[in-house]
Design an enzyme around this catalytic site. Structure first.
Site, mmCIF file in Angstrom:
data_model
loop_
_atom_site.group_PDB
_atom_site.id
_atom_site.type_symbol
_atom_site.label_atom_id
_atom_site.label_comp_id
_atom_site.label_asym_id
_atom_site.label_seq_id
_atom_site.Cartn_x
_atom_site.Cartn_y
_atom_site.Cartn_z
ATOM 1 N N LYS A 35 -9.270 16.882 11.669
ATOM 2 C CA LYS A 35 -10.077 16.319 10.537
ATOM 3 C C LYS A 35 -9.710 14.872 10.673
ATOM 4 O O LYS A 35 -8.967 14.228 11.298
ATOM 5 C CB LYS A 35 -9.625 16.941 9.333
ATOM 6 C CG LYS A 35 -8.353 16.439 8.926
ATOM 7 C CD LYS A 35 -7.722 17.250 7.907
ATOM 8 C CE LYS A 35 -6.054 16.967 7.613
ATOM 9 N NZ LYS A 35 -5.493 17.769 6.254
ATOM 10 N N ARG A 133 -4.120 22.903 -5.334
ATOM 11 C CA ARG A 133 -5.368 21.969 -5.172
ATOM 12 C C ARG A 133 -6.483 23.254 -4.957
ATOM 13 O O ARG A 133 -6.672 23.916 -5.955
ATOM 14 C CB ARG A 133 -4.952 21.387 -3.923
ATOM 15 C CG ARG A 133 -4.631 19.959 -3.907
ATOM 16 C CD ARG A 133 -4.489 19.213 -2.333
ATOM 17 N NE ARG A 133 -4.669 19.905 -1.340
ATOM 18 C CZ ARG A 133 -4.575 19.560 -0.081
ATOM 19 N NH1 ARG A 133 -4.026 18.017 0.022
ATOM 20 N NH2 ARG A 133 -4.497 20.238 0.999
ATOM 21 N N TYR A 265 -3.984 -16.503 0.702
ATOM 22 C CA TYR A 265 -4.453 -16.219 -0.787
ATOM 23 C C TYR A 265 -3.282 -16.134 -1.789
ATOM 24 O O TYR A 265 -2.445 -15.560 -1.385
ATOM 25 C CB TYR A 265 -5.412 -15.006 -0.994
ATOM 26 C CG TYR A 265 -6.649 -15.043 -0.312
ATOM 27 C CD1 TYR A 265 -7.745 -15.985 -0.774
ATOM 28 C CD2 TYR A 265 -6.982 -14.081 0.802
ATOM 29 C CE1 TYR A 265 -8.806 -15.923 -0.398
ATOM 30 C CE2 TYR A 265 -8.293 -14.156 1.492
ATOM 31 C CZ TYR A 265 -9.180 -15.278 1.031
ATOM 32 O OH TYR A 265 -10.477 -15.228 1.608
ATOM 33 N N MET A 312 -8.980 -9.972 4.507
ATOM 34 C CA MET A 312 -10.244 -8.886 5.037
ATOM 35 C C MET A 312 -10.142 -8.727 6.330
ATOM 36 O O MET A 312 -10.245 -7.606 6.923
ATOM 37 C CB MET A 312 -11.546 -9.176 4.520
ATOM 38 C CG MET A 312 -12.445 -8.099 4.621
ATOM 39 S SD MET A 312 -14.109 -8.451 4.041
ATOM 40 C CE MET A 312 -14.036 -8.541 2.471
#
Ligand SMILES: *Cc1c(COP(=O)(O)O)cnc(C)c1O
Length: 379
Positions: A35, A133, A265, A312
């Site tokens: 997956k 779940r 930043y 980013m």
């Protein structure tokens, strides 16, 4: 020669070797969990490798992942276990994809699709033994009733459940889940249904709990050479596993900076001495966690830690005053750790997370490069 600025290099031989080790440990057939793009390693190449080295089953979360396997002519038995109501059950049945059944509502839709196609769906009944779940819990009795009535329209291939704490050997919840699993299996037998395959173990249980192996184990993280839990189960290396992914990127710029210079930043960090900083061409849009602090890159036999906040598309590392690094050089973000480079476990810890999240979040804009010796057949 490559023009890439970053690469996730995937060693398929490592995956083959890990599967061989898991097969030996399990003593029962293996379902290779592919997956999430094979945990970020690439669905199709990994699935092919797994099947080549003897994984008899494949498992995915989503139906579209299973369909992608079929479109690539991978035909081994495959389960998709996260198929909410409204999924394209007809395509699943037509493509011979086994379906996890986690609720009455899903079961009813599958029965409906089976009847309209005149073809029996192959299902694996998911029971909730303590993970809380998906899977049957309060609906169990009504499910058994409906199953008795409709059993001619479907083929019950499997019964399965999932551990919540298999990475904590000796935790009483594991024994309790095992007991519930056996009880719910007995409930099924009582209405005359005996699935061929019972499966409960993930990687952690495959490695540490032989009593939970049943007829098939579902191995994910360990196939990729990563430990299910560094703290409780030890490192990849101590488990005999080889991490398959190496993530590397190029330096954009290398520059000399004076002591006391704020970086990035929010000026989260400043240099503590005169040093060389390297700007790595990878950022949170590539899957490098923005909060990562305490990991970094490996260059020329040395670790260079992150300094300041991850941006980013880039982050800055402290290469040290004497570094010979220059723009365009490759640095290793994580790898197997055998040469001193950071590992996916290190990045997990540095991000208040786990190795699973580090590898699965490498973005699609990072090319995957496959390495495979021609000796694969020997494994
Ligand atoms: C993801 C998943 C697995 C694999 O878990 P690992 O810890 O990666 O081995 C097994 N079973 C189910 C149902 C899963 O969702």
């Amino acid at each position: 020669m490559t023009f890439h600025r970053a690469e996730a290099i995937v060693n398929l031989d490592a995956i083959a070797s890990n599967i061989a080790i898991l097969k030996k440990r399990a003593g029962v057939p293996i379902l290779a969990v592919v997956k999430a793009d094979a945990y970020g390693h690439g669905l199709i190449p990994v699935a092919r490798t797994a099947v080549d080295v003897g994984a008899q089953w494949l498992g995915v979360a989503l139906l579209e992942e299973a369909i992608a396997l079929r479109e690539n002519k991978i035909t081994v038995p495959t389960i998709a276990w996260l198929v909410p109501p409204g999924s394209d059950f007809a395509s699943a049945i037509n493509s011979d994809i086994d379906l996890g059944v986690a609720s009455l509502e899903i079961f009813k839709e599958i029965i409906h699709a089976s009847k309209s196609l005149g073809k029996r769906a192959r299902i694996h009944i998911e029971v909730d033994t303590g993970m809380t779940r998906g899977g049957f819990l309060t609906e169990w009795e009504s499910f058994l009733e409906l199953l008795s009535k409709e059993s001619e329209h479907i083929e019950v291939v499997g019964l399965f459940s999932h551990f919540a704490r298999a990475d904590e050997p000796g935790q009483p919840q594991n024994a309790l889940q095992l007991k519930r699993f056996t009880e719910m299996s007995d409930d099924l037998n009582r209405i005359g249904i005996e699935p061929e395959i019972h499966h409960l173990s993930n990687s952690a249980a495959t490695l540490v709990d032989a009593s939970a192996h049943f007829d098939l184990v579902r191995t994910g993280i360990a196939m990729y050479g990563l430990t299910p839990d560094f703290g409780n189960l030890g490192s990849s290396q101590s488990l005999g596993l080889i991490p398959a992914m190496t993530l590397r990127a190029k330096l954009h710029v290398v520059k000399d900076v004076l002591a006391g210079t704020p970086v990035g930043y929010g000026a989260l960090a400043s240099t503590i001495s005169d040093t060389k900083l390297g700007v790595v061409v990878m950022g949170y849009a590539d899957g490098i966690p923005r909060i990562a602090q305490g990991a970094g890159v490996f260059f020329d036999g040395k670790r260079a830690p992150i300094i300041g906040r991850v941006s980013m598309d880039q982050f800055v590392v402290d290469l040290g005053a004497t570094s010979l690094a220059k723009g365009g050089d490759w640095v290793t973000i994580f790898g197997a750790g055998s040469e001193g480079e950071y590992t996916a476990d290190d990045w997990g810890r540095a991000s208040l997370s786990i190795n699973y999240e580090i590898v699965t979040r490498i973005a699609s804009r990072v090319p995957r490069i496959y390495e495979q010796a021609s000796t694969l057949g020997v494994l």
